[in-house]
Design an enzyme around this catalytic site. Structure first.
Site, mmCIF file in Angstrom:
data_model
loop_
_atom_site.group_PDB
_atom_site.id
_atom_site.type_symbol
_atom_site.label_atom_id
_atom_site.label_comp_id
_atom_site.label_asym_id
_atom_site.label_seq_id
_atom_site.Cartn_x
_atom_site.Cartn_y
_atom_site.Cartn_z
ATOM 1 N N CYS A 76 -64.632 -28.710 18.908
ATOM 2 C CA CYS A 76 -63.617 -27.738 18.491
ATOM 3 C C CYS A 76 -62.700 -28.338 17.437
ATOM 4 O O CYS A 76 -62.328 -27.677 16.468
ATOM 5 C CB CYS A 76 -62.807 -27.280 19.699
ATOM 6 S SG CYS A 76 -63.773 -26.450 20.985
ATOM 7 N N CYS A 84 -61.461 -30.763 22.747
ATOM 8 C CA CYS A 84 -62.907 -30.884 22.593
ATOM 9 C C CYS A 84 -63.234 -31.450 21.216
ATOM 10 O O CYS A 84 -62.702 -30.981 20.200
ATOM 11 C CB CYS A 84 -63.558 -29.515 22.776
ATOM 12 S SG CYS A 84 -65.275 -29.419 22.251
#
Length: 417
Positions: free
Chosen positions: A262, A259
């Protein structure tokens, strides 16, 4: 994207042959290497070309522009000279994209949230004159000198002065955050004009008993120069409380390592490793699924510390008060203005992404005190891509350090009596 691999950072230029010397003197990870100053460089006999290269590469790393580092260094120009080039020169000579040129020429900010304020410095063991890598730096106030860090002569034994507590205290909790002592989350915003309700989050900190017996598996070690990229042999599961037996630990629970948000959070947090070293806090990233290719892409490019696998998702359940916190892509991202803003923030850092793995389980962050002292801080990812405020994290770490020092002083006083 800026990588925490030392080999990627030094590239093919003049710093490459210094890697063995850097390792011997304890400059063995990128965040620590970037806070070298002139005296530190002179101690390992760096020449002017190498000093200029380190300054230029640190500047590029802060702005996620490392793809241009080898070309810029090969030009023979120092950072001050490169910053004085025009847009057309940067484009024609180094094939720099227009958006990257704007980022390169912006001397006032780093391409990351919560930068270290100018008042913060890693203190020297004794007073020193303000360091400078290049006399031309004094002519340009936009380029700041770097703080002092003293390295011991062996490996990564780094000595810090006790006054770092006061330096770290300069961090302030900014407005706009909900800070509940040990439980924190960013504010929510109405979704689809209030038609979509935000999934509830817990208001109470997880109990220590809910995490102390969690079984985790180490997927990577802490990155150092020249080490293997991943753990070659499958390590046996271990009891997670062993991680904070002797030192407090910060555990970043990552929703999905591919991600973009992230990855940005992990990179931003690990870039402050020297601060956590000074506070005596270990850093760990926690995944809830093991896709080896994703671990290879994530470490050490976005996170240079230990990566753990929480196969049973117990840390993620603890964040939700016993059950997993989940949200759907449409309701949690497309109709969530704060999540979309988080995405734009991460994208501005030049981070790549993919969509492999489970992405609906929300993450967060724990700071756990030494031994059985319990959970000191818990941050919950209310919206996709929320980051724990660095000021808040550092404040909690400072309190833990002060408590430990007070306990040690109290024990020493009793023994003296």
């Amino acid at each position: 994207m800026a990588s925490f691999s030392m080999e990627d950072f030094v590239g093919t230029g003049s710093l490459k042959k210094l890697l063995p010397k850097l390792l011997d003197d304890g400059w063995d990870d990128v965040p620590t290497l970037k806070i070298m100053n002139t005296e530190d460089m002179s101690a390992i006999n760096m020449n002017q070309t190498q000093k200029d290269a380190l300054e230029m590469r640190s500047y590029l790393h802060d702005r996620s522009l490392m793809q241009y580092a080898d070309k810029l260094e090969a030009s023979g120009k120092c950072l001050a000279e490169l910053l004085n080039l025009g847009i057309s020169d940067l484009s024609s000579q180094f094939a720099m994209k227009r958006g990257h040129i704007a980022r390169f020429m912006d001397r006032t900010s780093q391409c990351e949230a919560d930068p270290i304020p100018s008042s913060f410095s890693l203190p020297a063991r004794k007073p020193t004159n303000p360091p400078s890598r290049n006399p031309s730096m004094f002519k340009n106030p936009s380029i700041s000198t770097r703080p002092k860090l003293q390295a011991m002569s062996t490996r990564s034994n780094i000595a810090y002065d006790s006054t770092i507590e006061q330096s770290i205290a300069d961090f302030k909790i900014k407005d706009g955050y909900i800070f509940k002592g040990v439980v924190a989350a960013l504010p929510d915003e109405p979704r689809a004009c209030g038609c979509i309700q935000q999934p509830p989050i817990v208001d109470d900190v997880a109990s220590y008993s809910s995490i102390e017996n969690i079984s985790v598996q180490k997927l990577t070690p802490e990155y150092k120069i020249g080490m293997e990229r991943l753990v070659k042999t499958k390590t046996p599961p271990m009891r997670v409380s062993d991680l904070w037996r002797d030192k407090p630990s910060l555990l970043l629970c990552i929703r999905r390592p591919g991600c973009i948000m992230c990855r940005a959070e992990a990179h931003k947090l690990y870039s402050k490793k020297p601060i956590f070293d000074a506070l005596g806090i270990n850093l760990f990233a926690v995944l809830h699924e093991h896709i080896e290719s994703e671990v290879r892409d994530f470490w050490p490019r976005y996170w240079g510390g230990v990566v753990l696998l929480d196969k049973n998702m117990d840390f993620f359940k603890a964040l939700g008060g016993g059950s997993l916190l989940k949200d759907k892509f449409i309701s949690g991202f497309l109709f969530n203005p704060r999540a979309r803003a988080n995405y734009k923030r991460a994208k501005a850092m030049g981070i790549e992404q993919n969509f492999k793995g489970e992405g609906e389980i929300k993450g967060g962050l724990f700071i756990v005190g030494k031994g059985k002292s319990g959970i000191a801080y818990q941050f919950i990812e209310r919206n996709f891509g929320d980051w724990a405020p660095l000021a808040e994290v550092v404040e909690i770490g400072t309190k833990l350090q002060n408590q430990q020092l007070n306990r040690e002083n109290s024990i020493a006083s009793r023994d003296f009596e």
